[in-house]
Design a protein around this motif. Structure first.
Motif, mmCIF file in Angstrom:
data_model
loop_
_atom_site.group_PDB
_atom_site.id
_atom_site.type_symbol
_atom_site.label_atom_id
_atom_site.label_comp_id
_atom_site.label_asym_id
_atom_site.label_seq_id
_atom_site.Cartn_x
_atom_site.Cartn_y
_atom_site.Cartn_z
ATOM 1 N N GLY A 194 0.893 -1.415 0.255
ATOM 2 C CA GLY A 194 0.456 0.125 -0.153
ATOM 3 C C GLY A 194 1.076 1.383 -0.503
ATOM 4 N N TRP A 195 2.218 0.692 0.040
ATOM 5 C CA TRP A 195 3.364 2.208 0.359
ATOM 6 C C TRP A 195 3.879 2.429 -1.207
ATOM 7 N N LEU A 196 4.017 4.026 -2.333
ATOM 8 C CA LEU A 196 3.713 3.856 -2.815
ATOM 9 C C LEU A 196 5.881 3.968 -2.696
ATOM 10 N N HIS A 197 6.522 3.581 -3.369
ATOM 11 C CA HIS A 197 8.177 4.010 -3.677
ATOM 12 C C HIS A 197 8.279 5.486 -4.437
ATOM 13 N N SER A 198 8.895 6.170 -3.772
ATOM 14 C CA SER A 198 9.229 7.613 -4.927
ATOM 15 C C SER A 198 9.659 7.160 -5.401
ATOM 16 N N GLY A 199 11.329 6.883 -5.360
ATOM 17 C CA GLY A 199 12.400 6.541 -5.742
ATOM 18 C C GLY A 199 13.509 8.114 -5.553
ATOM 19 N N ASP A 200 13.019 8.928 -4.277
ATOM 20 C CA ASP A 200 13.747 10.028 -3.957
ATOM 21 C C ASP A 200 13.961 9.364 -2.709
ATOM 22 N N ILE A 201 15.566 10.140 -2.666
ATOM 23 C CA ILE A 201 15.536 10.363 -1.459
ATOM 24 C C ILE A 201 15.566 11.391 -1.108
ATOM 25 N N ALA A 202 15.658 11.969 0.562
ATOM 26 C CA ALA A 202 14.775 12.768 1.145
ATOM 27 C C ALA A 202 15.170 12.747 2.141
ATOM 28 N N ARG A 203 14.611 14.254 3.153
ATOM 29 C CA ARG A 203 15.055 14.430 4.514
ATOM 30 C C ARG A 203 14.099 15.123 5.025
ATOM 31 N N ARG A 204 13.713 15.255 6.451
ATOM 32 C CA ARG A 204 12.564 16.273 6.859
ATOM 33 C C ARG A 204 12.932 16.420 7.761
ATOM 34 N N SER A 205 12.617 17.607 7.883
ATOM 35 C CA SER A 205 12.514 18.748 9.265
ATOM 36 C C SER A 205 12.215 18.161 10.191
ATOM 37 N N ALA A 206 12.772 19.018 11.144
ATOM 38 C CA ALA A 206 12.024 19.158 12.686
ATOM 39 C C ALA A 206 10.211 19.453 12.094
ATOM 40 N N ASP A 207 10.230 20.675 11.846
ATOM 41 C CA ASP A 207 8.020 21.396 10.820
ATOM 42 C C ASP A 207 7.510 20.529 9.912
ATOM 43 N N GLY A 208 8.495 19.628 9.545
ATOM 44 C CA GLY A 208 7.372 18.283 8.509
ATOM 45 C C GLY A 208 7.549 18.712 7.470
ATOM 46 N N SER A 209 8.559 19.662 6.715
ATOM 47 C CA SER A 209 9.426 20.040 5.493
ATOM 48 C C SER A 209 10.122 19.125 5.311
ATOM 49 N N LEU A 210 9.432 19.051 3.782
ATOM 50 C CA LEU A 210 10.114 17.205 2.369
ATOM 51 C C LEU A 210 11.381 18.232 2.199
ATOM 52 N N PHE A 211 12.444 17.464 2.565
ATOM 53 C CA PHE A 211 14.047 18.104 1.440
ATOM 54 C C PHE A 211 14.190 17.000 0.238
ATOM 55 N N ILE A 212 14.220 17.453 -1.060
ATOM 56 C CA ILE A 212 14.310 15.651 -1.370
ATOM 57 C C ILE A 212 15.746 16.232 -2.327
ATOM 58 N N THR A 213 16.484 15.387 -1.794
ATOM 59 C CA THR A 213 18.045 15.312 -2.088
ATOM 60 C C THR A 213 18.598 14.790 -3.260
ATOM 61 N N ASP A 214 17.897 13.807 -3.827
ATOM 62 C CA ASP A 214 18.177 13.204 -5.243
ATOM 63 C C ASP A 214 17.348 12.123 -5.717
ATOM 64 N N ARG A 215 17.627 11.322 -6.878
ATOM 65 C CA ARG A 215 17.184 10.336 -7.234
ATOM 66 C C ARG A 215 17.531 9.209 -6.408
ATOM 67 N N LYS A 216 16.729 8.289 -6.295
ATOM 68 C CA LYS A 216 17.940 7.251 -5.564
ATOM 69 C C LYS A 216 18.823 6.992 -6.371
ATOM 70 N N LYS A 217 18.695 6.887 -7.649
ATOM 71 C CA LYS A 217 19.990 5.983 -8.639
ATOM 72 C C LYS A 217 20.712 7.422 -9.565
ATOM 73 N N ASP A 218 20.678 8.281 -9.126
ATOM 74 C CA ASP A 218 21.232 8.843 -9.289
ATOM 75 C C ASP A 218 23.001 9.547 -8.787
#
Lengths: 614, 254
Positions: free
Chosen positions: A450-474
């Motif tokens: 049921g979880w969609l895998h985005s293929g993007d490496i990401a991190r989250r800041s304290a307030d829940g904002s999403l940072f996309i780091t890069d495509r996993k395969k890149d």
């Protein structure tokens, strides 16, 4: 209205009855904007649906559209959906093998072509061994130059529309019943993902998913507070433009104006002055460079004034962005108001975005924070959004109150998110796509439990904002074992007005190098001002002084990064990257693998010896 | 089928030099007719005679029943002949729209009184003219250049504007003098497509001088070959390409 039981054609019918005379679409014809009301829009869709019905198009069939954005694009889309079928967009820039692949793979019955160019590609595909066995009809909108075409499948779009018109008096009940029979869970749209690697896959998006997700975006930004006017200029086959220009349009009753052509977007923007605007990084970069170039053309004093104002604006913008988008102090607010009156107002009007502040979005790819900062500085608040084809559009967005710099903001309501152990973003909601067309295996890989895998490496800041780091395969790993995320460094390089595109190389190598595509317009202007002679892109790219210019830019950025992340050598590409040559996707995303293969000689030369200081 | 233009034994000598000697051929309505030949074969002189810029020593060019070679040059547009020149001949300080409007000038008419106050029939005429200009802009796909100053455009686009201005004169016959020389492949292909569209969509005959053999052989209905001022061949592209005299003239054979 109960949106959960609605369908896209159902929404159109709603507006055609509730506000028949409201303007739905505007198209420039012979230099003058012509209006199409909601009643007209719905009528054309019904006529086309009846015309398609007469051609044997059923609820199980797919209709492809290969065209620039035009009203007919939307008629095709909505007509196919009215009959219970789905619509597939093909990029007008796609070379014919890509067109063939999508038509063949989707087993589409009908293709709507915008003009001769698009029709030629379909005919070319048909002429190949095996042809397109499932295709039955080619409808062409603009028949210019096709007087001598005699292919049995080819018809004019107008002819099919006229056949439907002849039936409409007698068959109105029939088409109404067909629209009523469409289920919210039916597939409305299939989007072939551009795929920077591998073959394109057709993601199936349902009426319910598209409507639910667009509503979340509207709610977050209060986009339903006033009638919207937008410009449709990004390809409608891309999920972002479809979400804004079709789905949101039919939820809000927006007026959508079509850009006259790809080349006129900036002029159209000025004429339409939309009050909401979705841009991809390239468009925002382009707009910024037109402003910069324009400032270079003015006399010294006005230029100094503008530059000083922008610098002051940037300092205020930094404090605003750190404060969730709101002014940090009364003083900032007053200074900004003064700068707006004297400088920014005219800059905003000049680009045509003076009515759109606060309803500006950037999606499609990560944008350089420096570009965003420029727009915030001149009082145009752009919110970065993140979304995927497979999520029916935006899932994350910045908004007034959450503008963590460089992030895509927190998730929209209704989306659950988590990060896997290796940092991959996975998402869950009712708007996740229904699967890839005829590709169970890829669907199983994309949706796990049921979880969609985005293929993007990401991190989250304290307030829940999403940072996309890069495509996993890149993510690349140097021979020293250091993980490098190319997009971070590439985006920083692209902040230079002279650098259009940068491709970082370094997988398994001792140090990093970059392939650079210079910005022809800006570097050309620079060369002209110094009296450097050039004839075209290639001659400019070969120029030694241009190389020195790029070197200076790279040296400047290298200072900001750790030593392992420094670009030690670079090569300026002798040609501009092009979709036709398979180097970038239709949305101008770099196809890394294909570029690395194509320019292998150049890359090998870069690594032929150690850099001097290493 | 009667010819739209009949060139009948046109000759021109400059002093003792026979630039063109007794050349004859017919151009059919709504056809593409090319004139080819080595440098100095007299192609441009021939064109200048047809467009009344140079008076022939003998012979005539009959267009729509009258000898245009002896008409006044500025009447040519009214008679239904538009042309472009080997060298760029656009108003480089004016915008694209202005250039096209100039092409239409002789068709607009008007009178001093109403023109002075821009009222009544003048207004209606101006709107019609502007609409016609927009149709040409759409036809030539230069929407994005409408208000650009022509001198700032690339060579290929300036040629396109010149073609647009020739179309704006509302011709039955277009004379194109080396339209694609100096253009890159893509620009050349664009122009070839426009020339075909001019014939097919607008039913205008095109008489062109061209050096680029690929475009000549691809789109021409008929080709006339000149060498040292004389017609050495006339026929379909296939016939002409197979003609030994043409091969001689082009390859400088024995």
């Amino acid at each position: 209205m109960d949106y959960d039981s609605q369908t896209i054609p159902g929404l159109l019918r709603h507006w055609a009855r509730a506000r028949p005379d409201a303007v739905a679409l505007r198209e420039k014809d012979l230099g003058i904007w012509k209006r199409i009301t909601y009643a007209d829009y719905f009528e054309r869709v019904c006529e086309l649906a009846l015309g398609l019905d007469a051609l044997g198009f059923t609820g199980d069939d797919f209709l492809c559209v290969a065209s620039e954005n035009t009203p007919e694009w939307m008629y095709g889309d909505l007509a196919a959906q009215s009959l219970g079928g789905a619509c597939i967009g093909i990029y007008p820039t796609s070379p014919w093998p890509e067109v063939k692949y999508i038509l063949e793979h989707s087993r589409a019955r009908v293709v709507v072509c915008g003009d001769q160019e698009q029709t030629d590609k379909v005919l070319e595909a048909l002429a190949q061994p095996g042809g397109l066995p499932e295709l039955r009809h080619i409808l062409c909108v603009d028949m210019k130059g096709m007087r001598d075409y005699a292919h049995p499948m080819l018809k004019s779009f107008a002819e099919v529309l006229a056949q439907g018109r002849a039936r409409i008096a007698a068959d109105r009940a029939l088409i109404e019943a067909r629209i009523d029979a469409v289920k919210p869970s039916d597939t409305a749209v299939i989007v072939y993902t551009s795929g920077t690697t591998g073959l394109p896959k057709g993601a199936m998006l349902s009426h319910r998913g598209l409507i639910a997700n667009a509503r979340r975006m509207i709610a977050r930004h209060g986009l339903d507070r006033r009638p919207l006017s937008m410009l449709a200029y990004l390809p409608l086959c891309h999920v972002a433009e479809r979400e804004f220009s079709t789905v949101m349009q039919l939820i809000n009753g927006t007026t959508v104006s079509f850009a006259e052509s790809i080349d006129t977007v900036l002029q159209d923007l000025r004429e339409v002055a939309p009050n909401a605007f979705l841009g991809v990084p390239r468009i925002w970069e382009k707009l910024q460079s037109t402003i910069t170039v324009r400032l270079l053309d003015t006399r010294p004093l006005p230029r100094k004034v503008a530059e000083t104002a922008i610098e002051a604006g940037k300092r205020i913008a930094d404090r605003r962005l750190a404060n969730g988008g709101r002014f940090a102090s009364l003083r900032d607010r007053l200074v900004h108001a003064f700068l707006w009156l004297t400088v920014f107002r005219s800059l905003q009007t000049w680009v045509g975005l003076n009515r759109a502040g606060g309803r500006l979005f950037c999606g499609g790819a990560p944008i350089s924070p420096e570009v965003l900062r420029f727009y915030w500085a001149i009082g145009l608040e752009i919110y970065q959004i993140f979304g995927m084809t497979e999520t029916c559009g935006a899932t994350h967005t910045q908004f007034m109150g959450s503008t963590v710099h460089g992030s895509c903001g927190p998730a929209l309501d209704g989306w659950e998110e988590k990060l896997t152990d290796d940092g991959e973003l996975v998402l869950r909601s009712d708007a996740v796509f229904s699967g890839y067309l005829y590709n169970e295996e890829a669907t199983r890989e994309a949706i796990v439990d049921g979880w969609l895998h985005s293929g993007d490496i990401a991190r989250r800041s304290a307030d829940g904002s999403l940072f996309i780091t890069d495509r996993k395969k890149d993510v690349l790993i140097t021979s020293g074992g250091k993980n490098i995320t190319p997009s971070l460094i590439e985006n920083r390089l692209k902040d230079s007005p002279y650098i259009r595109e940068a491709i970082l190389i370094g997988e398994g190598r001792k140090f990093l190098t970059a392939l650079i595509q210079i910005d022809y317009e800006v570097v050309g202007k620079w060369a002209q001002s110094l009296g450097i002679a050039y004839t075209n892109y290639a001659s400019l790219a070969r120029n030694a002084e241009v190389e020195a210019l790029v070197q200076a830019e790279i040296d400047r950025f290298n200072g900001e990064f750790a030593r392992v992340e420094n670009v030690r050598r670079f090569a300026i590409l002798q040609k501009e990257l092009d979709h036709d040559d398979g180097e970038v996707t239709a949305t101008m995303k770099v196809r890394r693998r294909s570029i690395e293969k194509k320019f292998a000689d150049i890359i090998d030369a870069l690594y032929a010896s150690q850099p001097a200081e290493a | 089928m009667s010819a739209l233009l009949s060139v009948e034994g046109l000759s021109k000598s400059f002093g003792g030099v026979h630039a063109v000697r007794g050349v004859s051929f017919d151009v059919a309505p709504a056809s593409i007719h090319s004139v080819i030949g080595p440098n100095g074969a007299g192609k441009t002189t021939l064109f200048n005679m047809i467009s009344a810029l140079v008076k022939p020593s003998s012979g005539r060019a009959v267009f729509d029943g009258r000898d245009v070679s002896r008409a006044r040059p500025h009447h040519l547009a009214r008679l239904g002949i538009g042309r472009t020149f080997q060298n760029l001949a656009v108003f480089s300080h004016a915008t694209v729209v202005e250039n096209l409007l100039v092409g239409m000038h002789h068709r607009i008419g008007g009178n001093v009184l109403s023109d002075g106050v821009f009222f009544g029939s003048t207004r209606a005429r101006e709107i019609r003219a502007r609409e016609e200009v927009e149709r040409i802009i759409e036809f030539l796909e230069i929407e994005h250049l409408r208000n650009e100053v022509v001198g700032m455009l690339s060579y290929g686009l300036q040629k396109r504007v010149e073609l647009g201005r020739a179309l704006a004169t509302g011709p039955k016959l277009l004379l194109l003098d080396e339209m694609v020389s100096g253009m890159n492949t893509e620009e050349t292909e664009d122009i070839a497509r426009f020339i075909l569209d001019i014939k097919q969509e607008l039913s205008i005959a095109v008489l062109m001088i061209e050096h680029d053999m690929s475009i000549v052989m691809d789109i021409s209905d008929r080709v006339t070959v000149l060498s040292f001022g004389e017609r050495i061949a006339d026929g379909t592209p296939g016939e002409v390409a197979a003609d030994p005299r043409v091969i001689d003239a082009y390859l400088g054979g024995a």
